[in-house]
Design a protein around this motif. Structure first.
Motif: not given
Length: 465
Positions: A46-52, A323-327, A377-382
């Protein structure tokens, strides 16, 4: 603030279900941080993380530019005076709480730069980003090369977001001090990730200076970025094995074959020749990183691979890696892998599946509990991965001053990106694709093409997926 919105329809039932579900569930990850909306990671985080979340916010900007921008600004605004960026930012009771007990990762520099383009090219924002990256890079080199070998270090498991990975041995999970840990088996570790943090910062600083007309300073930052890359090649690259490898506190090579070389592709901290070697020899090797569900954290044939179903970066295939693989793949021209990974992820989730953090590399089965006793469920990177792969496979992606158009597969698709009062639409019947800008036909190509144009529709490049 410009407005943005995405609409998508297809006769592929799985893709339509997942698009609709990801859009709906992502709304639940928008939270109020002291009166400003942000997109938290979700799925129990429930935070904003620098990695994501700078990366996640920039992706979600297709749908909400204010949210996307706030996901950058909170890290800029809470930066410490010494230059360190928060590894995570929480908000409880309306009080913003920047946390500095780990780095967690660094998917920030390039997404933050793209938000400059998407939100109207505000020079004040560009200057704030410049200042943040310059101070952050200075902090890294003032503190994280404790042995003076010219290679930045990770000091705990959570510094690189590799939670509970076996390769860290007895390393602490978190580390708050600005002095290195002592008495541990492997840390401080000379780290390809931390070198990537610096490279990405310097690369974007060079671009910011060029945008501001400061060509001499731009060239200086470019030279400094090249210095990082050269040291990585000298110290961490194994030309015999075709991958980067970290070194432990005794300067010994840590031989575990990690997916992290793909992360260096995300940051641009690897040459094209080196990146293609890693992709061809390792990433697409079914015995290593391309099993039934591609992109495990550790090569499946490595002695330190473990397929742990809860939050653990010892082997499971992680949605964040997708998620990171696209870029990473786009940067090095490996476009053909993007629809393969996108489809693999969507089939693993399935039409009635949850959006989770990890998957079994051998079966593709979603691991529904990142934390013991809690169904995830609802994991943002997914969710964002699904939406981003669909944008590349069948739709529109606006990045800097370019538009990337995709038309994969035999299904009928119709994708529209609304942005800043304009519309960018691509329609495919599975044989031909037509693109329109503001209702005017821009081009027509056989389905299966990736096309790059400028914002007016002038074609810059095209290739087959």
């Amino acid at each position: 603030m410009p407005q943005s919105r995405v609409t998508f329809s297809t006769d592929d039932e799985l893709e339509q279900r997942l698009f609709d579900a990801a859009e709906a569930k992502s709304l639940g990850n928008i939270k109020d941080f002291a009166g400003r909306p942000v997109l938290v990671e979700g799925g129990g985080y429930e935070k904003i993380w620098l990695e994501t979340q700078p990366m996640g916010g920039e992706m979600y900007a297709k749908r909400d530019l204010e949210v996307g921008l706030n996901n950058q600004l909170f890290f800029i605004e809470t930066q410490r005076e010494d230059g360190r960026l928060a590894g995570a930012i929480a908000c409880e009771g309306g009080v913003v709480d920047p946390q500095f007990n780990q780095f967690q990762g660094f998917c920030f520099a390039e997404p933050a730069l793209n938000m400059y383009y998407l939100t109207g090219r505000n020079p004040d924002y560009l200057h704030a980003l410049y200042r943040a990256l310059k101070r952050f890079d200075a902090y890294l080199w003032a503190t994280r090369d404790s042995d003076g070998d010219g290679c930045l270090e990770t000091w705990c498991q959570f510094d690189t977001g590799e939670d509970h990975a076996l390769r860290f041995a007895d390393a602490p999970t978190q580390w708050r001090p600005d002095t290195p840990p002592t008495g541990f088996e492997v840390v401080p570790i000379a780290s390809m990730d931390f070198m990537g943090y610096s490279y990405a910062s310097r690369d974007v600083l060079a671009r910011i200076c060029a945008l501001a007309g400061q060509q001499e300073e731009s060239a200086s930052w470019r030279a400094k970025a090249d210095q990082v890359l050269n040291r990585m090649r000298e110290y961490l690259w194994d030309d015999g094995r075709g991958a980067y490898f970290d070194r432990d506190r005794h300067h010994r090579v840590m031989p575990v074959l990690l997916h992290n070389t793909l992360r260096t592709m995300y940051w641009g901290a690897i040459t094209p020749a080196m990146a293609n070697r890693f992709v061809d020899e390792h990433l697409t090797n079914p015995r290593e990183f391309w099993p039934a569900m591609p992109l495990p954290s550790v090569a499946v044939n490595d002695p330190l691979f473990r397929n742990v179903p809860t939050n653990n970066w010892s082997g499971a295939s992680e949605a964040l890696t997708y998620q990171r693989a696209i870029r990473a793949l786009e940067r090095y021209g490996r476009y053909e892998l993007i629809p393969k990974l996108g489809r693999a992820l969507m089939e693993a989730i399935g039409p009635d599946g949850a959006f989770v953090q990890q998957f079994d590399p051998f079966t593709g089965r979603p691991y529904e509990s990142a934390f013991p006793g809690q169904r995830q469920d609802a994991y943002g990177p997914c969710m964002l991965s699904v939406l981003e792969y669909l944008s590349r496979m069948h739709g529109v992606h606006i990045e800097f001053d370019r538009v990337i158009w995709g038309s994969c597969g035999k299904a009928s698709t119709d994708y529209t990106q609304e942005w800043d009062g304009r519309t960018f639409r691509i329609v495919s019947d599975g044989r031909w694709a037509e693109a329109f800008i503001d209702g005017v036909r821009a081009f027509s190509v056989p389905a299966g093409r990736r096309v790059v144009t400028d914002l007016t529709g002038e074609m810059l490049a095209q290739c087959d997926f």
